[in-house]
Design an enzyme around this catalytic site. Structure first.
Site, PDB file in Angstrom:
ATOM      1  CG  HIS A 152      -1.525  -8.100  -4.231  1.00 46.54           C
ATOM      2  ND1 HIS A 152      -0.566  -7.744  -3.309  1.00 46.54           N
ATOM      3  CD2 HIS A 152      -0.862  -8.297  -5.396  1.00 46.54           C
ATOM      4  CE1 HIS A 152       0.620  -7.718  -3.891  1.00 46.54           C
ATOM      5  NE2 HIS A 152       0.466  -8.044  -5.165  1.00 46.54           N
ATOM      6  CG  ASP A 355      -8.702  -7.397   3.217  1.00 45.03           C
ATOM      7  OD1 ASP A 355      -8.166  -7.231   2.105  1.00 45.03           O
ATOM      8  OD2 ASP A 355      -8.732  -6.523   4.101  1.00 45.03           O
TER       9      ASP A 355
HETATM   10  P1  ADQ Z   1      -5.452  -3.045   0.211  1.00 46.71           P
HETATM   11  O1  ADQ Z   1      -6.874  -3.409  -0.054  1.00 46.71           O
HETATM   12  O2  ADQ Z   1      -5.020  -1.699  -0.198  1.00 46.71           O
HETATM   13  O3  ADQ Z   1      -4.450  -4.087  -0.417  1.00 46.71           O
HETATM   14  P2  ADQ Z   1      -4.235  -3.517   2.953  1.00 46.71           P
HETATM   15  O4  ADQ Z   1      -3.660  -4.863   2.954  1.00 46.71           O
HETATM   16  O5  ADQ Z   1      -4.881  -3.195   4.251  1.00 46.71           O
HETATM   17  O6  ADQ Z   1      -5.339  -3.244   1.839  1.00 46.71           O
HETATM   18  O7  ADQ Z   1      -3.049  -2.524   2.672  1.00 46.71           O
HETATM   19  C1  ADQ Z   1      -3.225  -1.179   2.748  1.00 46.71           C
HETATM   20  C2  ADQ Z   1      -1.897  -0.456   2.954  1.00 46.71           C
HETATM   21  O8  ADQ Z   1      -2.181   0.923   2.774  1.00 46.71           O
HETATM   22  C3  ADQ Z   1      -1.349  -0.621   4.362  1.00 46.71           C
HETATM   23  O9  ADQ Z   1       0.039  -0.556   4.329  1.00 46.71           O
HETATM   24  C4  ADQ Z   1      -1.938   0.562   5.103  1.00 46.71           C
HETATM   25  O10 ADQ Z   1      -1.136   1.078   6.155  1.00 46.71           O
HETATM   26  C5  ADQ Z   1      -2.079   1.603   4.020  1.00 46.71           C
HETATM   27  N1  ADQ Z   1      -3.332   2.311   4.289  1.00 46.71           N
HETATM   28  C6  ADQ Z   1      -4.543   1.782   4.479  1.00 46.71           C
HETATM   29  N2  ADQ Z   1      -5.439   2.729   4.779  1.00 46.71           N
HETATM   30  C7  ADQ Z   1      -4.762   3.884   4.779  1.00 46.71           C
HETATM   31  C8  ADQ Z   1      -5.122   5.226   5.053  1.00 46.71           C
HETATM   32  N3  ADQ Z   1      -6.351   5.515   5.456  1.00 46.71           N
HETATM   33  N4  ADQ Z   1      -4.182   6.181   4.916  1.00 46.71           N
HETATM   34  C9  ADQ Z   1      -2.936   5.841   4.573  1.00 46.71           C
HETATM   35  N5  ADQ Z   1      -2.518   4.584   4.344  1.00 46.71           N
HETATM   36  C10 ADQ Z   1      -3.425   3.621   4.455  1.00 46.71           C
HETATM   37  C11 ADQ Z   1      -4.546  -5.224  -1.287  1.00 46.71           C
HETATM   38  C12 ADQ Z   1      -5.491  -6.339  -0.826  1.00 46.71           C
HETATM   39  C13 ADQ Z   1      -5.146  -6.768   0.592  1.00 46.71           C
HETATM   40  C14 ADQ Z   1      -3.675  -7.186   0.651  1.00 46.71           C
HETATM   41  C15 ADQ Z   1      -2.784  -6.134   0.030  1.00 46.71           C
HETATM   42  C16 ADQ Z   1      -1.345  -6.626  -0.096  1.00 46.71           C
HETATM   43  O11 ADQ Z   1      -6.848  -5.915  -0.886  1.00 46.71           O
HETATM   44  O12 ADQ Z   1      -5.965  -7.840   1.017  1.00 46.71           O
HETATM   45  O13 ADQ Z   1      -3.311  -7.366   2.009  1.00 46.71           O
HETATM   46  O14 ADQ Z   1      -3.218  -5.770  -1.276  1.00 46.71           O
HETATM   47  O15 ADQ Z   1      -1.294  -7.824  -0.775  1.00 46.71           O
END
Ligand code: ADQ
Length: 478
Positions: A152, A355
Site C-alpha cells: 500500500h 504516499d
Molecule cells: P493511509 O496512510 O492510512 O493508507 P489514505 O490513503 O489517505 O492513507 O487512507 C486513509 C483512509 O482513512 C481514508 O479512507 C480516510 O478517509 C480515512 N481517514 C484518514 N484520516 C482520517 C481521520 N482523520 N479520521 C477518520 N478517517 C480518516 C495507506 C497508504 C496510502 C494508501 C492506502 C490504501 O499509506 O498511500 O492510499 O493505504 O492503499
C-alpha cells in the site's frame, strides 16, 4: 470460485471501516466472503493459536502478539525501519538487528498457525509491509497455493532499499509471491530498478524479472474507492449535519498524523498564501483533521509538536474578529462526518511528501457536487497524482510558494473549469473503483500462479541482455 484468504496486520472489526487498507478491502470481502487473518496486541504470554473474531460477512482469525513482539515487530521493525525506508526517509531509520529477527519470527509464527486453516484451493492475498516475508514462510511449510502481495505504500528508490543492512534478503522476500502488486507504474519502475541495482537481474518483460535464479512478477494496480457510495454518503451527510459557522471559503485536509503526509509543509504553504493575499476576500478557513497514530514511535511525537506550534503561529499572525485561519482537530472523526466536510469544502489541500496512493484525494473528488465542485490541490508525490494529474492542481509540497500558488489557483478557478476537471477525475474514479482494483489484481494473480505451476523453469531460459534502468521511462519525474 476459490475462497479468498486475506492476511494483513490488523483484521477489521464489524462496523464502518477505517484506514485505507480496510476501506478498500472490506467491500470485496463483504461481497465475496472468505477468511481474513491478522494480528492483534496481546498479553505477556499470548496463546499459540489463532482466535476467531466476531464478524458477519466473512470469517476472521487473529494471532495475539506478546508485548515484546508488538514492540519489536510492529512499533520497531515495521514502523521504525520499513515504513520510513519505504517512504524514502532513511534519515529516520532506527535499525536494531533484534527487531528484524522478531519481525521474521512473527511472520513465521503467523504462517505456522494459519497453515491448518488453509485449503488447497484457497487464493492467498497478503497485504502491506508488516507481512512481506509471510509468503516465504508459508512456502517453507509446503503451501503451493497462489500467493499474492499488495504493497500500500510507495516502493522506494534503490538507494533507500540499500540503506537496509540486509537489502538482499528484503528483495528475496518478494520472490516467494506469484505476483507483487504496487500502486503506480512509477513504483513498478522503482521495484525493478531495485533488483537491477542489486545486480544479476534480467528483465524478462516490463512486468517480470529474473533475479538470482528467482522469477518475480510485478504490476501496478492503483487502489480505488467506491466513488458512487462515497458521493451518496456525502450527500446524506450534508442533509443531516450542521454547517460550520464560517462565511469564508473552506479548505480541508484529512490525514493520519504521519510525517509522510506533509502536514507542516502545507501549513507553511498556507502561511505563504496568507502573507501574499492579505485582502479580506482572499481569506480561506483551513480545517485540518489529523488524529494520532503510532504515538509510541518518536518521529510521530515530533510531527505532532511541530504541527501544534505551526498552527498556533499561523493563527497568531492572521486571526481576526470572525476569522480563525487554521482549525486543527487532533482526533478521529466519523467517516460520514468527513464525507460531509469534504463535500462542503471548496478546496482539498493534500500535500504528502510521499504516499502510496492517498484515498482522501479520491474521496474528496467523489464527494463533490458536480454542478459546483471544489478543487483538489494535490502533491505530485501522492500515488493518486498518476491518475488524477489532468484534473487536480499539482504542487510540490517541499516548496511553500508552490503550495501557495496551488491554493490561489484553486480559490480563483472559474466554475466551468472546476466542472470540467471534476468530471474528468470522477470518470477515472468510477472506472477504477475498489471492486475493479481487487478483481483486476486477483485475475492477474491467478494467471501468474498458473504460469508458475505449469512452466516456471522455461520462463527463465533464453538469452536475455543486461538490464537497463526501468526509471528511464519517467524522465524528470523521480
Ligand atoms: P493511509 O496512510 O492510512 O493508507 P489514505 O490513503 O489517505 O492513507 O487512507 C486513509 C483512509 O482513512 C481514508 O479512507 C480516510 O478517509 C480515512 N481517514 C484518514 N484520516 C482520517 C481521520 N482523520 N479520521 C477518520 N478517517 C480518516 C495507506 C497508504 C496510502 C494508501 C492506502 C490504501 O499509506 O498511500 O492510499 O493505504 O492503499
Amino acid at each position: 470460485m476459490s475462497r479468498l484468504v486475506i492476511f494483513s496486520n490488523r483484521v477489521p472489526a464489524d462496523g464502518p471501516p477505517s484506514g485505507g487498507l480496510v476501506v478498500a478491502l472490506q467491500s470485496t470481502m463483504d461481497n465475496r466472503g472468505g477468511l481474513w487473518i491478522g494480528t492483534e496486541p496481546g498479553d505477556e504470554e499470548p496463546p499459540d493459536t489463532l482466535i476467531p473474531r466476531q464478524g458477519e460477512t466473512f470469517d476472521r482469525l487473529t494471532m495475539p502478539l506478546s508485548r515484546a513482539e508488538h514492540e519489536d515487530y510492529y512499533l520497531g521493525y515495521a514502523n521504525s525501519v520499513l515504513w520510513p525506508m519505504l517512504h524514502g526517509r532513511v534519515d529516520l531509520l532506527d535499525v536494531s538487528s533484534g527487531q528484524r529477527a522478531t519481525y521474521e519470527a512473527v511472520n513465521r509464527r503467523l504462517a505456522k498457525l494459519a497453515r491448518p486453516h488453509l485449503r488447497d484451493t484457497d487464493i492467498l492475498w497478503i497485504h502491506d509491509y508488516h507481512l512481506i516475508p509471510l509468503a516465504a514462510a508459508l512456502r517453507e511449510l509446503g503451501v503451493t497455493n497462489p500467493i499474492g502481495f499488495f504493497l500500500h505504500t510507495p516502493f522506494p528508490d534503490a538507494g533507500s532499499v540499500q540503506a537496509l543492512s540486509h537489502s538482499d534478503s528484503f528483495l528475496r522476500w518478494f520472490a516467494a509471491y506469484d505476483l507483487v502488486g504496487l500502486q503506480t507504474s512509477r513504483d513498478v519502475a522503482r521495484f525493478l530498478d531495485a533488483f537491477r541495482s542489486a545486480g544479476a537481474a534480467q528483465l524478462i518483460s516490463g512486468r517480470c524479472i529474473r533475479w538470482q535464479d528467482e522469477i518475480i512478477r510485478v504490476g501496478s494496480f492503483p487502489i480505488g474507492i467506491d466513488a458512487d457510495g462515497f458521493r451518496d454518503m456525502a450527500e446524506d451527510a450534508i442533509r443531516t449535519q450542521t454547517p460550520p459557522l464560517s462565511s469564508h471559503r473552506l479548505m480541508i485536509g484529512v490525514d493520519r498524523l504521519d510525517y509522510t503526509k506533509g502536514i507542516p509543509n502545507r501549513l507553511r504553504g498556507f502561511q505563504t498564501y496568507l502573507r501574499d493575499h492579505p485582502a479580506e476576500e482572499d481569506r480561506i478557513a483551513f480545517v485540518q483533521i489529523a488524529p494520532p497514530t503510532r504515538e509510541d514511535v518518536g518521529a510521530y511525537m515530533d510531527v505532532r509538536r511541530e504541527l501544534e506550534q505551526l498552527s498556533g503561529e499561523v493563527n497568531g499572525e492572521f486571526s481576526d474578529i470572525g476569522y480563525v485561519p487554521v482549525q486543527y482537530i487532533h482526533r478521529a472523526v466519523a467517516r460520514s462526518a468527513i464525507s460531509g466536510l469534504l463535500r462542503r469544502a471548496d478546496i482539498a489541500l493534500i500535500t504528502p511528501l510521499n504516499d502510496g496512493m492517498n484515498l482522501v484525494a479520491k474521496e474528496f473528488v467523489a464527494a463533490q457536487d458536480p454542478e459546483d465542485p471544489g478543487v483538489l490541490v494535490l502533491s505530485k508525490f501522492a500515488g493518486a497524482a498518476e491518475q488524477l494529474e489532468g484534473g487536480a492542481v499539482l504542487i510540490n509540497p517541499h516548496d511553500p510558494a508552490s503550495v501557495a500558488d496551488g491554493i490561489r489557483k484553486a480559490a480563483r478557478m472559474p466554475v466551468g473549469e472546476r466542472r470540467q476537471r471534476h468530471e474528468q477525475m470522477y470518470d477515472i474514479l468510477r472506472q477504477s473503483n475498489g471492486d475493479w482494483w481487487a478483481d483486476s489484481y486477483l485475475r492477474a494473480l491467478e494467471a501468474s500462479a498458473v504460469i508458475r505451476i505449469s512452466n516456471l523453469a522455461s520462463l527463465g531460459q533464453g538469452s536475455l541482455g543486461p538490464m537497463t534502468s526501468p526509471l528511464a521511462a519517467f524522465p524528470g519525474k523521480l
